[in-house]
Enzyme design. Structure first.
Site, short mmCIF file in Angstrom:
data_model
loop_
_atom_site.label_atom_id
_atom_site.label_comp_id
_atom_site.label_asym_id
_atom_site.label_seq_id
_atom_site.Cartn_x
_atom_site.Cartn_y
_atom_site.Cartn_z
N GLU A 1 0.84 -1.21 0.00
CA GLU A 1 0.00 0.00 0.00
C GLU A 1 0.87 1.26 0.00
OE1 GLU A 1 -4.06 0.48 2.22
OE2 GLU A 1 -2.66 1.85 3.17
N ARG B 1 -6.19 10.91 14.88
CA ARG B 1 -5.53 11.82 15.81
C ARG B 1 -5.80 13.29 15.50
NH1 ARG B 1 -0.96 9.80 19.17
NH2 ARG B 1 -1.38 7.61 18.85
N HIS C 1 -13.89 2.99 18.72
CA HIS C 1 -12.47 2.64 18.85
C HIS C 1 -12.09 2.60 20.33
CE1 HIS C 1 -8.11 3.13 18.39
NE2 HIS C 1 -8.22 2.94 17.09
C1 UD1 Z 1 -3.41 3.75 15.12
C2 UD1 Z 1 -2.59 4.31 13.97
C3 UD1 Z 1 -3.49 4.86 12.88
C4 UD1 Z 1 -4.52 3.83 12.45
C5 UD1 Z 1 -5.26 3.31 13.67
C6 UD1 Z 1 -6.21 2.21 13.30
C7 UD1 Z 1 -0.46 5.37 14.49
C8 UD1 Z 1 0.23 6.55 15.01
N1 UD1 Z 1 -1.79 5.41 14.47
O1 UD1 Z 1 -4.10 4.84 15.69
O2 UD1 Z 1 -2.72 5.22 11.76
O3 UD1 Z 1 -5.42 4.44 11.59
O4 UD1 Z 1 -4.31 2.79 14.62
O5 UD1 Z 1 -7.13 1.94 14.30
O6 UD1 Z 1 0.17 4.42 14.10
N2 UD1 Z 1 -6.15 1.06 22.45
C9 UD1 Z 1 -6.53 0.02 23.27
N3 UD1 Z 1 -6.62 -1.24 22.71
C10 UD1 Z 1 -6.38 -1.48 21.41
C11 UD1 Z 1 -6.03 -0.41 20.59
C12 UD1 Z 1 -5.89 0.86 21.12
O7 UD1 Z 1 -6.75 0.18 24.46
O8 UD1 Z 1 -6.52 -2.63 20.99
C13 UD1 Z 1 -6.00 2.41 23.04
C14 UD1 Z 1 -4.74 2.54 23.92
O9 UD1 Z 1 -5.05 3.39 25.00
C15 UD1 Z 1 -3.76 3.23 22.98
C16 UD1 Z 1 -4.69 4.14 22.20
O10 UD1 Z 1 -5.88 3.37 21.99
O11 UD1 Z 1 -2.74 3.93 23.66
C17 UD1 Z 1 -4.19 4.65 20.89
O12 UD1 Z 1 -3.63 3.62 20.08
P1 UD1 Z 1 -2.56 4.04 18.93
O13 UD1 Z 1 -2.13 2.83 18.22
O14 UD1 Z 1 -1.51 4.91 19.53
O15 UD1 Z 1 -3.36 5.01 17.99
P2 UD1 Z 1 -4.67 4.79 17.14
O16 UD1 Z 1 -5.45 6.05 17.27
O17 UD1 Z 1 -5.29 3.51 17.47
N1 UDP Z 2 -12.93 -2.59 11.26
C1 UDP Z 2 -13.25 -3.67 12.07
N2 UDP Z 2 -14.05 -3.47 13.16
C2 UDP Z 2 -14.54 -2.25 13.49
C3 UDP Z 2 -14.19 -1.13 12.67
C4 UDP Z 2 -13.38 -1.35 11.56
O1 UDP Z 2 -12.83 -4.80 11.80
O2 UDP Z 2 -15.26 -2.12 14.49
C5 UDP Z 2 -12.04 -2.81 10.10
C6 UDP Z 2 -12.54 -2.23 8.79
O3 UDP Z 2 -13.32 -3.19 8.08
C7 UDP Z 2 -11.24 -1.90 8.06
C8 UDP Z 2 -10.27 -1.59 9.19
O4 UDP Z 2 -10.85 -2.11 10.36
O5 UDP Z 2 -10.73 -3.03 7.37
C9 UDP Z 2 -10.08 -0.11 9.30
O6 UDP Z 2 -9.36 0.16 10.46
P1 UDP Z 2 -9.31 1.58 11.15
O7 UDP Z 2 -10.48 2.39 10.72
O8 UDP Z 2 -9.10 1.35 12.59
O9 UDP Z 2 -7.94 2.18 10.59
P2 UDP Z 2 -7.55 2.99 9.24
O10 UDP Z 2 -7.98 2.19 8.07
O11 UDP Z 2 -8.21 4.33 9.34
O12 UDP Z 2 -6.08 3.11 9.35
#
Ligand code: UD1
Ligand code: UDP
Length: 404
Positions: free
Chosen positions: A123, A220, A253
């Site tokens: 990608e 973010r 999320h």
């Molecule tokens: C991350 C990615 C973003 C992606 C997104 C998909 C970075 C900087 N950001 O953002 O590009 O679009 O994932 O969802 O790489 N948390 C939990 N459990 C989980 C996941 C997250 O508790 O399974 C909470 C934690 O408090 C964690 C916070 O979410 O610190 C943020 O997670 P982080 O990976 O830093 O950023 P995302 O906003 O999830």
């Molecule tokens: N997705 C999922 N469960 C959810 C929401 C999204 O499995 O409750 C899947 C969705 O089908 C897609 C991916 O997660 O394939 C998108 O992830 P996210 O939106 O967290 O990250 P981004 O694509 O913005 O990086």
């Protein structure tokens, strides 16, 4: 041709990069006499990663378990770089694969560079040309492109962007997006949800009495007031359609920063179901039943168009222009009024709705992971001819309404 196995380390860590690398891992595993596949989870996400691993039946060879609650970008990077470095020393990969634009993607390619290991970027080439939008993903992508040796661009647009940055064309393969590979194996018109609440929502939609709006947000750059404005728009939409048989499903999320805003604004709004993040099969099958999607997600912007679902993207800019050009996706920004009006129009005007609700597949044909594997085989001398590429398709397979 040598007989030595090529060790491919596949590095992932969040929900989206894992969903999009799962088909690549499976495709590589089809060649056990050529590839030794080592899967490495940074676990930048924990529960949301585990959901994906369960669904795709992947047990990582290494799990770096780096996630902290409310983690900073510095914490992800520092913890990830150090732990990944040790694993690479042990595994000695011939190549590392990373995907997309997360911080895991960037640090996987950075550590590979430090250890002189070639990197394949799945990608590659998506750009907004705005370094702060999406944040930090635009820069994660650019840095990864600088560090990578092989660039698997999902579309021709992405290839052109890479080529404009002087990346040699012979190192770029247009493959389609692997998210469509995953989707093709998952969407099922007869899908039955195990969860009672989801099955009830699905039953109401299937009987044709309700329209479902599926919502997600997490970016973010939208934290705080922009996300609050989006939630206010959704609340107004729910209030204005009360009695019109519209259901809102919002898998929230796990980020506490996101949850505080979403629950604060929408917890008590009639018709709005705030639910836990869904496992992938449930999510895409719910999307398949939805009328409209409101999101700031990257992956969902790719999936929904191929299911013919209109998407209102709550962002100021997108690195995925193809479906916007095709008319299925519309950028609505983070302005409350704009989000509310755009969604309301799609609920009240059948013509407007049909203009957007045509299935388009600019992002892939379900064969992207196979193309990536063939490209790797070619690069490692395991096949003689350069493999064919994805040419894209803007074939409208929906109701045939084109509005521009
Ligand atoms: C991350 C990615 C973003 C992606 C997104 C998909 C970075 C900087 N950001 O953002 O590009 O679009 O994932 O969802 O790489 N948390 C939990 N459990 C989980 C996941 C997250 O508790 O399974 C909470 C934690 O408090 C964690 C916070 O979410 O610190 C943020 O997670 P982080 O990976 O830093 O950023 P995302 O906003 O999830
Ligand atoms: N997705 C999922 N469960 C959810 C929401 C999204 O499995 O409750 C899947 C969705 O089908 C897609 C991916 O997660 O394939 C998108 O992830 P996210 O939106 O967290 O990250 P981004 O694509 O913005 O990086």
């Amino acid at each position: 041709m040598g007989t030595r196995l090529i060790t491919v380390a596949v590095v992932f860590g969040t929900r989206p990069d894992t969903i999009k690398l799962a088909p690549v891992i499976k495709a590589l595993q089809q060649w056990p006499d050529q590839f030794n596949v080592i899967s490495i989870a940074t676990a930048q996400h924990r529960q949301m990663l585990d959901q994906v691993l369960n669904v795709f039946d992947i047990v990582p060879d290494f799990d770096l378990d780096i996630m902290l609650s409310r983690q900073s970008l510095e914490q992800i990077t520092a913890r990830g770089v150090e732990r990944l470095g040790k694993v690479f020393v042990k595994v000695k990969p011939d190549i590392v694969l990373v995907q997309g634009d997360t911080t895991t993607t960037f640090l996987g390619s950075l550590v590979s560079f430090y250890q002189h290991i070639p990197v394949g970027h799945v990608e590659a080439g998506l750009r907004t040309e705005d370094r702060h939008n999406p944040f930090p993903e635009e820069i994660n992508r650019r840095l990864t492109s600088t560090l990578a040796d092989y660039h698997f661009a999902p579309t021709l647009t992405a290839k052109r962007a890479l080529s404009a940055e002087n990346i040699p064309v012979k190192r770029i393969y247009v493959t389609g997006n692997t998210v469509i590979d995953a989707l093709r194996h998952t969407v099922d018109n007869d899908y039955v949800f195990k969860d009672k609440q989801l099955e009830e929502i699905a039953a109401r939609v299937r009987r044709g009495r309700y329209r479902l709006i599926l919502i997600t947000t997490h970016r973010r750059e939208n934290w705080g007031e922009p996300m609050r404005a989006a939630c206010r728009a959704i609340r107004r939409l729910a209030e204005s359609t009360e009695g019109d048989k519209v259901i809102f499903a919002f898998p929230v999320h796990l980020n506490p920063v996101v949850r505080d805003v979403v629950y604060g604004e929408l917890k008590k709004v009639a018709g709005v179901h705030l639910i836990a993040p869904l496992q992938y099969h449930d999510f895409v099958n719910l999307m398949n039943l939805s009328y409209l999607v409101l999101t700031d997600s990257g992956g969902i912007q790719e999936e929904a168009p191929s299911l013919g679902k209109p998407v209102l993207v709550m962002r100021r800019v997108t690195e995925r222009p193809e479906a916007v050009l095709a008319g299925t996706v519309k950028l609505v920004g983070l302005d409350e009024e704009m989000i509310f009006r755009s969604a309301f129009r799609l609920l009240s005007s059948r013509t407007e709705y049909l203009c957007m609700a045509s299935a388009v597949n600019p992002y892939g044909d379900g064969k992207a992971s196979g193309r990536i594997v063939e490209a790797l085989r070619y690069e490692f001398g395991l096949r003689l001819r350069r493999p064919g590429e994805f040419h894209g398709s803007d074939a409208f397979t929906g109701r045939g309404v084109r509005c521009r």
